[in-house]
Scaffold this motif. Structure first.
Motif, short mmCIF file in Angstrom:
data_model
loop_
_atom_site.label_atom_id
_atom_site.label_comp_id
_atom_site.label_asym_id
_atom_site.label_seq_id
_atom_site.Cartn_x
_atom_site.Cartn_y
_atom_site.Cartn_z
N THR A 37 0.84 -1.20 0.00
CA THR A 37 0.00 0.00 0.00
C THR A 37 0.87 1.24 0.00
O THR A 37 2.09 1.17 0.20
N TYR A 38 0.25 2.39 -0.24
CA TYR A 38 0.81 3.66 0.18
C TYR A 38 -0.26 4.26 1.09
O TYR A 38 -1.44 4.20 0.75
N PRO A 39 0.13 4.79 2.26
CA PRO A 39 -0.88 5.19 3.24
C PRO A 39 -1.81 6.30 2.74
O PRO A 39 -1.41 7.15 1.95
N SER A 125 -9.49 14.53 2.69
CA SER A 125 -9.13 14.37 1.29
C SER A 125 -9.37 15.65 0.51
O SER A 125 -10.05 16.54 0.99
N GLN A 126 -8.84 15.63 -0.72
CA GLN A 126 -9.06 16.80 -1.56
C GLN A 126 -10.36 16.74 -2.36
O GLN A 126 -10.74 17.72 -2.98
N ASN A 127 -11.00 15.56 -2.41
CA ASN A 127 -12.26 15.50 -3.15
C ASN A 127 -13.17 14.39 -2.62
O ASN A 127 -12.81 13.67 -1.69
N ILE A 412 0.68 17.85 -0.60
CA ILE A 412 -0.19 17.25 0.41
C ILE A 412 0.62 16.65 1.56
O ILE A 412 1.46 15.80 1.36
N GLY A 413 0.36 17.14 2.75
CA GLY A 413 1.07 16.69 3.95
C GLY A 413 0.76 17.68 5.05
O GLY A 413 -0.04 18.60 4.86
N CYS A 414 1.42 17.53 6.20
CA CYS A 414 1.16 18.48 7.28
C CYS A 414 1.42 19.92 6.85
O CYS A 414 0.76 20.85 7.29
N TYR A 415 2.40 20.09 5.97
CA TYR A 415 2.76 21.45 5.56
C TYR A 415 1.66 22.14 4.76
O TYR A 415 1.74 23.35 4.54
N THR A 416 0.64 21.40 4.31
CA THR A 416 -0.50 22.07 3.66
C THR A 416 -1.16 23.02 4.66
O THR A 416 -1.82 23.99 4.28
N SER A 431 -2.58 17.71 -6.42
CA SER A 431 -2.57 16.31 -5.96
C SER A 431 -1.20 16.03 -5.36
O SER A 431 -0.32 16.89 -5.39
N MET A 432 -1.03 14.81 -4.85
CA MET A 432 0.29 14.49 -4.28
C MET A 432 1.37 14.57 -5.34
O MET A 432 1.26 13.97 -6.41
N GLY A 433 2.42 15.30 -5.04
CA GLY A 433 3.56 15.41 -5.96
C GLY A 433 3.40 16.50 -6.98
O GLY A 433 4.30 16.75 -7.78
N GLY A 455 6.76 17.38 0.83
CA GLY A 455 7.28 16.59 1.96
C GLY A 455 8.18 15.46 1.49
O GLY A 455 8.20 15.12 0.30
N ASP A 456 8.88 14.85 2.42
CA ASP A 456 9.80 13.77 2.04
C ASP A 456 9.05 12.58 1.45
O ASP A 456 9.40 12.05 0.39
N SER A 457 7.97 12.19 2.13
CA SER A 457 7.22 11.04 1.62
C SER A 457 6.63 11.36 0.25
O SER A 457 6.64 10.52 -0.66
N ARG A 485 11.50 13.40 8.23
CA ARG A 485 11.93 12.04 8.58
C ARG A 485 10.77 11.09 8.84
O ARG A 485 10.91 10.12 9.58
N ILE A 486 9.60 11.35 8.22
CA ILE A 486 8.43 10.49 8.46
C ILE A 486 7.32 10.89 7.49
O ILE A 486 7.38 11.96 6.89
N THR A 487 6.32 10.03 7.36
CA THR A 487 5.09 10.38 6.66
C THR A 487 4.10 10.80 7.73
O THR A 487 3.39 9.97 8.30
#
Ligand code: TPP
Ligand code: SF4
Ligand code: SF4
Lengths: 627, 198
Positions: A37-39, A125-127, A412-416, A431-433, A455-457, A485-487
């Motif tokens: 998976t990807y979380p 989520s975004q949608n 997309i991540g905490c930094y949003t 979207s992610m990335g 983010g890193d993830s 250093r984490i997702t």
């Protein structure tokens, strides 16, 4: 309950399980060998639980770099004869979809289940995308559980069905199923072959034009056969049926629970058809249900998919039935359902009860309810992202760049959360990335400066190929990789930048800096965002750099387990000049304004010392290291 | 709601142990042979967001409590009680912790948290059964603020209509929490129970 009981539980045991835990038990009962998976919420706990249990259950589990890779890991495991399981949130399916579409053609040998967790109401989520469309897009069977027991049972059934026809099977949940808890009666655990072997057969597994049409034909034939099964499936059933009732309702997934409870509690003369296996569409069953009715309600969340299928059946058989659903706005197209929404929709047509929407509270109380402050999520005290945002803003001020001069392409991540004041550091997001590709477009289309945050993830997920694009096509903007250093956003899963993998085994740590340097990018700097002066200086340089400048902002998330809590800061009220820079520009949840003064909550403070560096008057000082 | 059912809406802030508390009640219901389902909204619980769960004991398929239909509201924080108030009717038991957790906001200067006394008086004016509990004080009295959720669990068990026995709640607690803290948690449950019962 101890989660290990998901593995040790015996047939007939009853457990009170989260939907996502029930899915894991289903995978274990079905004898899954490989899971990837990807979380992504609402499916994240499936991965978290598997990560914890995989070894006990004899499963190989991985957090793949993205959903497409996870899909490929599962597809090839199943092609090799093993039972494989991949799961993701709805938008993750968009990432995985290219390979997924081909799995319908190639098929599988061992059973393969793809669980997609939709998020009506977009809680995280975004949608509100309705992933049931993927069943129709790929022409693959889909199961829709309404509760935890069904989810567990459908996992087991899904693997059997998949293996019988050599096709992946989709299980679609919603947040209310994935995050529902209920009583689950366990079944027995099937022993399955754990060692795969891939028997070569290019005409089945290599969809080049020469083969793909016959693959498509084979798929269509299988779906025709599977349709006979969906017509008879146990969880496509009519509940509360009376011959003399002229009104019916057709429903699936979480929506079924609401209509079922209302019909029972309000004693309504409505027959209900529940669709648990909703594609290939059980047309004959639906026709049998409809033929003696004069009115039917279609109760489904998000898109009117069943509704259109039902309209087609009505047209085909020339039935005289009125359909109430989303297309006529009996039920809303937006927002998840709940009992009150369904009742209101039914009542619009049936007018069987008084619905009083006004409460009878006193005016004062209504005012009080109106006035309560929001509790919107914020960056944690000590969050490394705060240091970075603060540094960027200070660098902009030093270069006299105004808000409008800089576009923040976020990701997309905490930094949003940088979206919120005081940072206001998210102007565009797809979207992610996407942040790096977005930076490419903005920097060519405008004269504004652009800063991308990723983010890193997310960088490992889908940030690398757009970075290659940015460097190769000579774009001109600043990329910030926030390496905490984490997702973090999804609960702290590992990613390839860490020295351990999804099963807790040691793993090679992939260096983001080396990847960036390998693109040939000539501005690559790694900073500690808690070092304010350095952060400001490097961002100043980056803003003035011609070309792609990459800054890796590296500092651990405070929620990483096992990190030592740093000593908290001291506030010296006498020195405070009440400029409130700490309050208004840092926005740390540990700093608040109470009784007309600045207050620092020592329980909340994580001792990052950012506020110490922010206060010019020495009102905040570093805590005692010994304490 | 029908006689053999009990609906509890539980709310608070991330980190207060709301989901654990709900699971303890749910498992106890299962062990007593009752049907039970539950819904949880985690929000961004790690980031100090609101958290709520809905627990339905009885013959329900849906884990969402219709408006005005909760038998009890159990809230770990004053304004979170208000946020969930539409689930309550005049006779809903409203048990809540009076200790406020101020939300952090970007503009900290503008934040206005209503006075807790005002919340209490307004609730009493509009509802028949309102039980403000000094939850944090009681937890500290037990010796650990982390037992706050057990204090509130004890408080809800004290409702006359609560369908499960204290014994089954206690054994479910033991099944779900580290044995190191069982004694502490027992004390917390008793203190919370007495706060409502006495
Ligand atoms: C395609 C897709 N997959 C998964 C998610 C769920 N998701 C949202 S944020 C996030 C993690 C971001 O981690 P990272 O980039 O490291 O940022 P952090 O939260 O650690 O700051 C994930 C997995 C998503 N929104 N879209
Ligand atoms: S979880 Fe980590 S990355 Fe997310 S806001 Fe908190 S400290 Fe920052
Ligand atoms: S040191 Fe200051 S900025 Fe950092 S967590 Fe503590 S109060 Fe917040």
């Amino acid at each position: 309950m101890n989660l290990k009981q998901l593995v040790t539980g015996k047939k007939g045991d009853k457990q009170f399980l989260l939907g996502n835990e029930a899915a894991v038990r289903g995978a274990i009962e079905a004898g899954v060998s490989i899971a990837a998976t990807y979380p992504g919420t609402p499916s994240s706990e499936i991965g978290d639980v598997l990560s914890y249990l995989a070894k006990d259950a004899g499963i190989y589990f991985e957090f793949s770099t993205n959903e497409k890779v996870a899909m490929e890991v599962a597809a090839t495991a199943a092609a090799s004869g093993l039972r494989s399981f991949t799961f993701m949130k709805h938008v993750g399916m968009n990432v995985a979809s290219d390979s997924f579409m081909s799995t319908a053609y190639t098929g599988v040998r061992g059973g393969m289940v793809v669980l997609i967790a939709d998020d009506p109401s977009a809680f995280s989520s975004q949608n509100e995308q309705d992933s049931r469309h993927y069943a129709r897009l790929a022409n693959l069977p889909i199961l829709e559980p309404s509760n935890c027991q069904e989810l567990k049972d459908m996992m087991v059934y899904g693997f059997d069905l998949s293996e019988q026809f050599g096709l992946p099977v989709i299980i679609r949940t919603t947040t209310r199923v994935s995050h529902m808890r209920g009583i689950v009666e366990l079944g027995s655990i099937k022993e399955q072959n754990r060692k795969g072997h891939f028997d070569k057969d290019p005409s089945s597994f290599v969809p080049v034009p020469a083969f793909s049409l016959s693959m498509h034909e084979r798929l269509c034939d299988k779906i025709k056969e599977i349709n006979k099964i969906s017509e008879k499936y146990r969880l496509n059933y009519i509940s509360s049926s009376k011959d003399n009732f002229k009104i019916g309702a057709i429903s699936s997934s979480s929506a079924f629970n609401y209509i079922y409870d209302i019909v029972n509690q309000d004693n309504l003369d409505i027959n209900i058809l529940k669709l648990g296996f909703s594609y290939p569409f059980p047309e004959s069953k639906v026709y049998e249900f409809l033929k003696d009715l004069d009115t039917v309600f279609i109760v489904e969340e998000v898109d009117p998919i069943i509704e259109k299928e039902v309209l087609a059946v009505i047209g085909k058989y020339n039935l005289a039935i009125t359909v109430f659903g989303k297309l006529d706005e009996t039920f809303p197209l937006v927002h998840e359902f709940n009992p009150d929404i369904i009742k209101k929709g039914l009542n619009k047509i049936l007018k069987y009860t008084e619905i009083n929407e006004k409460n009878s509270y006193s005016q004062n109380f209504n005012d009080l309810i109106e006035s309560i402050p929001n509790r919107s999520p914020v960056l944690c005290p000590g969050c490394p992202h705060r240091g970075m945002f603060y540094g960027v803003k200070r660098a902009m001020a030093k270069l006299k760049l105004k808000e409008d001069d800089v576009i923040f392409a976020s990701d997309i991540g905490c930094y949003t959360l940088g979206l919120n004041p005081p940072y206001k550091a998210a102007d565009y997001l797809l979207s992610m990335g996407s942040s790096i590709g977005d930076g490419c477009g903005f920097s060519k289309a405008t004269d504004q400066k652009v800063v991308s945050f990723i983010g890193d993830s997310t960088f490992f997920h889908s940030g690398i190929s757009p970075l290659v694009n940015a460097v190769h096509n000579k774009h001109n903007f600043v990329v910030t990789v926030l390496d905490n250093r984490i997702t973090a956003m999804t609960g702290g899963q590992p990613n390839p930048g860490m020295s351990f993998d999804g099963m807790g085994n040691p793993a090679p740590e992939i260096s983001i800096e080396k990847i960036v340097k390998a693109t040939g990018c000539n501005f690559v700097k790694t900073i500690n965002p808690m070092d304010l002066n350095e952060t400001i200086e490097i961002y100043k340089e980056a803003f003035e750099h011609d070309g792609v400048a990459v800054i890796i902002s590296k500092h651990p998330c405070v929620l990483i387990k096992g990190l030592e809590k740093k000593s908290t800061v001291e506030f010296n009220e006498n020195n405070c000049k009440k400029c409130y820079v700490c309050l208004n520009r840092l926005s740390c949840p540990a700093i608040s304004y109470k009784n007309n003064k600045v207050t620092i909550d020592k329980d909340a403070c994580n001792g990052c010392n950012l506020c110490v560096k922010t206060c010019k008057f020495g009102a905040i000082t570093e805590g005692n290291k010994e304490a | 709601m029908s006689k053999n059912s009990y609906n509890i809406y539980i709310s608070g802030v991330g980190g207060q142990g709301i989901i654990k508390t709900s699971v303890i009640i749910g498992e106890a219901a299962m062990n007593e042979g009752l049907n039970v389902c539950m819904s949880e909204i985690h929000g961004m619980s790690q980031r100090e967001g609101s958290v709520s769960t809905e627990l339905r004991i009885g013959d329900f398929n849906s884990s969402i409590i219709p408006n005005n239909s909760a038998d009890a509201l159990l809230s770990f924080e004053p304004i979170e009680t208000l946020r969930g108030i539409k689930k309550a009717n005049k006779d809903t038991k409203i048990v809540f912790n009076t200790h406020p957790i101020h939300p952090s906001s970007g503009n900290s200067l503008e934040m206005n948290y209503p006075p807790v006394e005002l919340i209490i008086s307004n609730l009493k004016e509009n509802f028949n059964y309102v039980y403000p509990i000094e939850g944090n004080d009681l937890a500290n009295k037990v010796g650990n603020i982390l037992s706050l959720n057990m204090v509130l669990l004890g408080a809800i068990v004290a409702d006359d209509n609560f369908p499960l026995s204290k014994e089954s709640i206690v054994s479910s607690m033991k099944n779900n929490l580290n044995s190191k803290f069982h004694e502490l948690n027992l004390k917390a449950i008793e203190l919370g129970f007495d706060a409502v019962k006495l």
